[in-house]
Design a protein around this motif. Structure first.
Motif, PDB file in Angstrom:
ATOM      1  N   GLY A 101     -94.446  40.615 -17.077  1.00  0.00           N
ATOM      2  CA  GLY A 101     -93.965  39.750 -16.002  1.00  0.00           C
ATOM      3  C   GLY A 101     -94.502  40.149 -14.643  1.00  0.00           C
TER       4      GLY A 101
ATOM      5  N   PHE B  82     -89.888  35.875 -12.975  1.00  0.00           N
ATOM      6  CA  PHE B  82     -90.697  35.778 -14.192  1.00  0.00           C
ATOM      7  C   PHE B  82     -90.444  36.967 -15.113  1.00  0.00           C
ATOM      8  CE2 PHE B  82     -94.933  35.741 -16.431  1.00  0.00           C
ATOM      9  CZ  PHE B  82     -94.710  34.547 -17.099  1.00  0.00           C
ATOM     10  N   SER B  83     -90.254  38.146 -14.530  1.00  0.00           N
ATOM     11  CA  SER B  83     -89.988  39.341 -15.346  1.00  0.00           C
ATOM     12  C   SER B  83     -88.659  39.211 -16.082  1.00  0.00           C
ATOM     13  CB  SER B  83     -89.973  40.592 -14.464  1.00  0.00           C
ATOM     14  OG  SER B  83     -91.242  40.844 -13.917  1.00  0.00           O
TER      15      SER B  83
ATOM     16  N   SER C  92     -97.397  37.902 -12.549  1.00  0.00           N
ATOM     17  CA  SER C  92     -96.949  37.392 -11.250  1.00  0.00           C
ATOM     18  C   SER C  92     -97.860  37.847 -10.112  1.00  0.00           C
ATOM     19  CB  SER C  92     -95.515  37.869 -10.972  1.00  0.00           C
ATOM     20  OG  SER C  92     -94.639  37.458 -11.980  1.00  0.00           O
TER      21      SER C  92
ATOM     22  N   VAL D 240     -91.334  35.668  -7.250  1.00  0.00           N
ATOM     23  CA  VAL D 240     -92.048  35.303  -8.477  1.00  0.00           C
ATOM     24  C   VAL D 240     -92.013  36.454  -9.475  1.00  0.00           C
ATOM     25  CG1 VAL D 240     -94.301  34.690  -9.438  1.00  0.00           C
ATOM     26  CG2 VAL D 240     -93.538  33.641  -7.299  1.00  0.00           C
ATOM     27  N   ASN D 241     -92.230  37.669  -8.968  1.00  0.00           N
ATOM     28  CA  ASN D 241     -92.231  38.854  -9.829  1.00  0.00           C
ATOM     29  C   ASN D 241     -90.882  39.038 -10.530  1.00  0.00           C
ATOM     30  OD1 ASN D 241     -92.579  41.403 -10.987  1.00  0.00           O
ATOM     31  ND2 ASN D 241     -92.198  42.457  -9.072  1.00  0.00           N
TER      32      ASN D 241
ATOM     33  N   SER E 213     -94.240  37.044  -3.399  1.00  0.00           N
ATOM     34  CA  SER E 213     -94.582  38.052  -4.406  1.00  0.00           C
ATOM     35  C   SER E 213     -93.330  38.594  -5.081  1.00  0.00           C
ATOM     36  CB  SER E 213     -95.350  39.209  -3.756  1.00  0.00           C
ATOM     37  OG  SER E 213     -96.515  38.767  -3.117  1.00  0.00           O
TER      38      SER E 213
END
Length: 474
Positions: free
Chosen positions: A186, A166-167, A190, A162-163, A159
């Motif tokens: 983002g 992507f952000s 995610s 990816v967070n 978590s």
């Protein structure tokens, strides 16, 4: 001393605490590494708005999820053979809540252009991220009570990574013109992606949706905890919203940055509490009250040791990880860390109330403390600035600890914890924190003071190693 260490390492409680702490520090370490990134690629105002959005997610994850994750611990004992059916049915109930919030929220926007400075698009993203956050915490509650710390940590790690990735990608590309929105999109995408995977897993495994018996059971535990959880969010997050309102988003950004540094101690508390809760529930069910009292003394001493180390080190971390524009908030490190210490203290009696399913008392204490916190912030933030928010939070967490300590004693009809040791630690940590406040700019003196305290604690353990070993294993 080797015998003591080997004995402690063989304990299921200590091993779980170790892995939760190591894993969470690794996960939070990723977040920590990214703090300078987010601080430097956003303005103070944008950073304040991002943390303001995060505060709303924390609040609405409780409302949208109806705090139903709180029922998982007790259900794991009461519905042990049918826990999968329970999990899927209660999650379906939370899904109904999600669509209700989306419907009502969008009806609200027919009559208004914003919700606390959130436009309609950001509001909907906030609701989705709130539900996703609830879903992740829902299955993590199941992992925790069953000592599945590696599954808990793996989900947390995925978590977080990816967070963050992507952000940052969106903030630097598609949303380079509005990094606040890039961070919001983002985070939402995610968490939602991961939550969908978890959601389908729970539903396919349980294959049970509408069950009034499970719903009533879960709601009886969770509903009183909604005001409790909201009040907790107010205690930990609402000061940021009030600072944004009174002093502007730039001041909110400084406060949010220091709060993110201070969260190190919160990571330790959450990690050890994740290990403590299933152990505590097991000992309570077996009526091993004397064991709880003995072990809690060493839990208290160990956490206190870690707390004073983190308090000292965090001051220098805060100085290293941000531009000088943020240095005006350095003095906040001490009260924010002390606030997390009192969070740890009040979690001890609160866990007893959770075990006894007396969640009404939990809600009363927390709501009252939150009300006091809002009143004190409204009175002192305009006069004394962001430093006031730190110390008002410390005071209200202290009140919360005192309230729950006596309530838990009344509910359980026994003294589960050592009053003399707890209050001795409270006085010591409070005095240590007061000294640190005046030594913010005196690095050498701070570390000399820390090493003296650690040396005295080390001598205590060496001198009493045999007694500690016998008590811990009794």
């Amino acid at each position: 001393m080797n015998k003591l260490v080997k004995g402690l390492l063989s304990s299921k409680l200590v091993k779980s605490s170790f892995w939760y702490t190591i894993g969470n520090f690794f996960i939070k370490g990723i977040s920590f590494i990214t703090i300078p990134i987010f601080v430097n690629i956003t303005t103070q105002a944008e950073y304040g708005l991002i943390n303001n959005f995060t505060s709303f997610v924390s609040i609405f994850s409780i409302l949208v999820g109806l705090s139903l994750n709180a029922a998982v611990n007790n259900a794991s004992f009461d519905y042990k053979e049918k826990i999968n059916e329970f999990m899927s049915s209660v999650l379906f109930l939370a899904t109904i809540s999600l669509f209700s919030f989306l419907l009502l929220g969008n009806i609200y926007f027919l009559f208004s252009n914003n919700f606390f400075d959130l436009n309609q698009m950001v509001f909907n993203l906030m609701i989705l991220q709130s539900f996703a956050t609830f879903v992740i915490s829902y299955i993590q509650a199941y992992f925790t009570i069953n000592f599945n710390h590696f599954k808990y940590l793996f989900l947390s790690l995925v978590s977080t990574v990816v967070n963050v990735l992507f952000s940052v990608l969106l903030m630097q590309t598609l949303f380079s013109y509005d990094k606040y929105v890039g961070r919001v999109v983002g985070g939402t995408v995610s968490f939602t992606f991961i939550a969908v995977v978890v959601y389908l897993f729970i539903m396919f495994k349980g294959k049970h949706y509408v069950d009034k018996k499970y719903w009533k059971y879960a709601l009886r535990i969770s509903m009183p905890l909604i005001p409790h959880s909201l009040a907790n969010i107010i205690l930990s997050q609402f000061d940021r919203i009030m600072i944004n309102s009174y002093l502007g988003p730039a001041a909110g950004g400084i406060y949010s940055y220091i709060s993110n540094i201070g969260i190190i101690l919160s990571v330790v508390w959450m990690s050890t509490n994740n290990a403590w809760v299933p152990w505590f529930y097991g000992e309570m069910s077996n009526e091993n009250y004397l064991t709880i009292k003995k072990v809690s003394n060493y839990y208290l001493l160990a956490f206190t040791t870690v707390a004073i180390i983190i308090m000292v080190v965090s001051i220098d971390l805060a100085r290293l990880m941000a531009p000088q524009d943020y240095y005006s908030g350095l003095a906040l490190v001490v009260p924010i860390s002390l606030g997390y210490f009192f969070q740890f203290l009040y979690s001890l009696p609160v866990n007893a109330e959770f075990y006894e399913k007396k969640t009404d008392f939990i809600a009363i204490g927390t709501v009252a403390s939150a009300g006091i916190n809002i009143g004190l912030n409204a009175l002192f933030i305009p006069r004394y600035g962001i430093i006031a928010a730190g110390y008002t939070t410390v005071f209200t967490y202290f009140l919360l600890f005192v309230f729950h300590y006596f309530i838990a004693k009344k509910i359980t009809s026994r003294q589960l914890f050592d009053t003399v040791k707890i209050w001795s630690v409270v006085i010591f940590v409070s005095l240590f924190s007061a000294m640190l406040h005046f030594l913010i700019d005196y690095i050498m003196i701070r570390y000399v003071m820390l090493f003296i305290v650690l040396g005295l604690l080390g001598l205590y353990f060496i001198k009493n190693k045999n007694r500690i070993m016998n008590e811990f294993n009794s």
